[in-house]
Every structure is written in structure tokens, then in C-alpha cells.
Scaffold this motif. Structure first.
Motif: not given
Ligand code: IPE
Ligand code: IPE
Ligand code: MG
Length: 248
Positions: A95-115
């Protein structure tokens, strides 16, 4: 019923709206549900408000989804939230693609679980071509973490001779923050009624208009979002000037 959407001045829509999505736990408690049920319902609100932001022409929507401090919550809740991110991203990507929405992320990627990180990265790649709204998730984010990282990077570049300390100004700092590609938020919304910023975008909200509502995030509707934008449009942003200077 005419929607508040029709009352919004399309020439004065905030380019960047940032939201502290708070109150999931209290929403659940009111209903004698587990806190994680509140987070599940909160994902539906994310979907709804992403749509609303697109409809009204907002360009950037930054959602505070998980703070650095939230890692200290009970492990069960942290695990449930991370799992929810995986499921929600997987489900919502088409639905993001269909609605032309681009996902971005800010934060400490290194602490996020791999999955969770892998899912997010895949979704960011799959939506990289989208040119409508940028949905920017603040995950494992805190402003003090971000500013500390920026200071470290600036100091490193200064030592390497890439930047002269005398040339460091406020634009330099902007460039080293995780939000360097976005304008500062025009409007900061907090749901759940608490009147604090909880370590969110401390540098970038210097001149944001602040809107706080008692409504818990799972109950926050499109109309509530439009109401916040209407309130924003009624404010006079003076940036330190006098009212008379603005009308000249
Ligand atoms: C906000 O809701 C979501 C996150 C912080 C992940 P809370 O979980 O903080 O809900 P309350 O504030 O306890 O009601
Ligand atoms: C702010 O909410 C963080 C997010 C919405 C992700 P919190 O619930 O963590 O903030 P405090 O603890 O009330 O300040
Ligand atoms: Mg909270």
C-alpha cells in the motif's frame, strides 16, 4: 458531513509534521487489555494518519515510534513492539508503494534487532522511487543520541582537516543530523496529553508549532489530524520578529 479536510488552506499546509504517538498503554489499560494490544491498535492509526497526511499534501511525516529510553521497558513489551514492526512493515509495503509513500528511518540502526532492520531496509529500498509523502519512522531514536553522534562526526572531520572549527555554524550542525535531507518540522503533535518532548528532535523543533491533544494515539482520527492542521494554520509564526514586521 463535510470533512475538516475541506476547510484546510492548501496553500499553507505544514511541509513537515512530527508526531509523538503516545497513549497506547493507557488506551489498553482503559479496556483492561494488555499494553501490547494498544500498540497493535496504534499501527492502525499510523496507517490512517499516513493516508491523511498524503491527502492534505504534507511532504514529510516523522513518527516517534520507539525511543532510546524505550529499550528499558519490560523485555516482553520491547519484543512485542519489535515483532509488530516486522509484521506491520511487511503488510503495509504494497500500500505504501501504491500510495507513492517513501519510507525513511532515523535512529540507532545498530540497536535494532536484525529481523526488524532487514524488513525496514527492504521496505526503504522498495519505496525509494516513491515521490509523494516521506514517512519517516524514528526508531531507537533520541535527540541527545543524535546530537552526540553529530558532535562526534563533526569532531572527527575537524581532526581529519575536512572542516575548520571556525567554519562550524548552525547549517553545519543541520547537515550532520539524521534529518539533514528534510526541512525542520513545522508542526509537532503529541497525543496522550503529556506536555513534554521526551527527547524528540530537540534541535529541529526550535520553531515548530506545538499541538497537544489528550486523545490517546489508538483513538486519533483523520479528523483529529485535520483539526491539528487547522489550528496550525491559525497561528502566527513570528520567528522572533514582531507581528508588525511580518505584515510589512
Ligand atoms: C506510545 O505509547 C508508544 C511507545 C512509546 C512505543 P505508550 O506505550 O508510551 O503509552 P502510554 O504512554 O503508556 O499510555
Ligand atoms: C515518547 O513516549 C516516545 C514515543 C512515543 C515513542 P514515552 O511514553 O516513551 O514518553 P514519556 O516516558 O512519557 O516521556
Ligand atoms: Mg507513553
Amino acid at each position: 458531513m463535510t470533512s475538516l479536510l475541506d476547510k484546510i488552506d492548501r496553500g499553507n499546509v505544514p511541509a513537515h509534521v512530527a508526531i509523538i504517538m503516545d497513549g497506547n498503554g493507557r488506551w489498553a489499560k482503559q479496556r483492561s487489555l494488555d499494553r501490547s494490544e494498544g500498540h497493535v491498535e496504534g499501527v492502525n492509526t499510523v496507517r490512517r494518519i499516513t493516508e491523511a497526511a498524503s491527502e492534505v499534501g504534507v511532504k514529510y511525516l516523522t513518527l516517534y515510534a520507539f525511543s532510546t529510553e524505550n529499550w528499558n521497558r519490560p523485555q516482553d513489551e520491547v519484543d512485542a513492539l519489535m515483532h509488530l514492526i516486522v509484521i506491520a512493515i511487511e503488510r503495509e509495503t504494497p500500500d505504501l508503494i501504491k500510495n507513492n509513500v517513501r519510507l525513511a528511518m532515523i535512529g540507532d540502526f545498530d540497536r535494532m534487532p536484525a529481523e526488524a532492520l532487514n524488513r525496514l531496509r527492504r521496505c526503504m529500498a522498495d519505496t525509494a522511487h516513491c515521490t509523494g509523502l516521506t514517512l519517516n519512522l524514528a526508531l531507537s531514536y533520541s535527540a541527545r543520541w543524535e546530537i552526540t553522534e553529530a558532535v562526534r562526526a563533526i569532531a572527527t572531520d575537524a581532526v581529519k582537516g575536512k572542516i575548520a572549527p571556525a567554519d562550524i555554524n548552525s547549517e553545519t550542525v543541520d547537515r550532520y543530523l539524521t534529518t539533514s535531507s528534510m526541512p525542520d518540522p513545522d508542526l509537532l503533535i503529541r497525543t496522550g496529553g503529556d506536555k513534554r518532548v521526551s527527547n524528540f528532535l530537540l534541535w529541529q523543533i526550535a520553531y515548530s508549532e506545538i499541538y497537544i491533544t489528550d486523545i490517546f494515539w489508538p483513538d486519533f482520527s483523520k479528523e483529529d489530524f485535520f483539526r491539528a492542521i487547522l489550528e496550525y494554520q491559525s497561528r502566527e509564526r513570528r520567528f522572533g520578529l514582531t507581528s508588525e514586521q511580518l505584515t510589512k
